[in-house]
Enzyme design. Sequence first.
Site, short mmCIF file in Angstrom:
data_model
loop_
_atom_site.label_atom_id
_atom_site.label_comp_id
_atom_site.label_asym_id
_atom_site.label_seq_id
_atom_site.Cartn_x
_atom_site.Cartn_y
_atom_site.Cartn_z
CD GLU A 1 -2.72 1.33 2.46
OE1 GLU A 1 -3.65 0.51 2.45
OE2 GLU A 1 -2.53 2.16 3.37
CG PHE B 1 0.71 7.88 2.29
CD1 PHE B 1 0.92 9.24 2.08
CD2 PHE B 1 1.67 7.17 2.99
CE1 PHE B 1 2.07 9.87 2.54
CE2 PHE B 1 2.82 7.79 3.47
CZ PHE B 1 3.02 9.14 3.24
CE1 TYR C 1 -23.54 2.63 9.21
CE2 TYR C 1 -25.54 2.23 7.93
CZ TYR C 1 -24.92 2.62 9.11
OH TYR C 1 -25.68 3.00 10.18
CE1 TYR D 1 -11.13 -0.75 10.62
CE2 TYR D 1 -13.07 -1.73 9.59
CZ TYR D 1 -12.13 -0.72 9.66
OH TYR D 1 -12.18 0.32 8.76
CD GLN E 1 -7.17 -1.05 12.88
OE1 GLN E 1 -7.43 -1.91 13.71
NE2 GLN E 1 -7.50 0.22 13.03
CE1 TYR F 1 -2.91 -1.17 5.03
CE2 TYR F 1 -2.37 -2.46 6.98
CZ TYR F 1 -3.28 -2.07 6.01
OH TYR F 1 -4.56 -2.57 6.02
#
Length: 301
Positions: free
Chosen positions: A21, A23, A131, A154, A185, A277
């Site tokens: 990932e 950003f 949502y 999560y 996450q 990440y």
Amino acid sequence: MRVTNILNQNRETGTASFSFEYFVPKTSQGVQNLYERMDRMRDLQPLFIDITWNAGGSKSDNLTTELVAKSHSKFGLNTCMHLTCADMSHEVIDQALKEAYTGGCRSILALRGDAPTDNEKWDGAAGEFRYARDLVAYIREKYGDHFEIGVAGYPEGHPEEADADVMIAHLKDKVDAGASFVITQMFYDVDNFLSWVDRCRAAGIAVPIVPGIMPITSYASFLRRATWCQVNVPKPFLAALEAVKDDDNAVKDVGNQLVFDMCERILAAGIYHLHFYTMNLEKSTRAVVERLGLAPAHLRA
């Protein structure tokens, strides 16, 4: 072959893969640096990369779709685009999806996203999507099976809902609406993650579940991210880092070892894809991938 097919194939064959990932940078120099990093890290041959939507409740972020298109066309990277729907109109969502489609993107990570920064009490009522499941259903309605759709999981609950089992029910809703895979996450408690996966399977969630792995680059950033995401850090894990917290190089070495050990346990448990990440950094992620033996053979020689 589509990402979801490969993830399912991995489960059948025991073959491991990974993804990164990135950003969206805030400056033009940051964008250039990111392109250079993408170019270098593609030699690791990730299954896909994903690029975040603008955080903080902003209503649009054309730079995201630009980065997605360029990563696909210039670097040949299979790219998944984050898309948040908090306080978004159908027009904004439609434009983002159109740009993703024309830019060659075939995967969307559909997220509710943060509440608008100027309205801390936002409850979703003012927007057209309350949502993430609403966004998933909308993408399926508009584009059929063109996009693979990922959603967030999560393992330790959510700041708005501490009960992880309630969040599992919400995750099942997103999958039932058309989600193809789940990315979690970040976490550091592998035992809890594996238990959570079992509970997801028991709840009827059969799509691939991809663990989100956060490499450790400094003690301060490790604490900040763990605190912000409200994740549990096992005592031995924390103690190992605290013992070297004043030595930046030692923190990186110990952190790489701890994350490597995490990843080995996850792979040994039969979960064969890891999502890193990167925080737009390279060295720690590369070190873990190469040590796991997941990099191409010529890079391990």
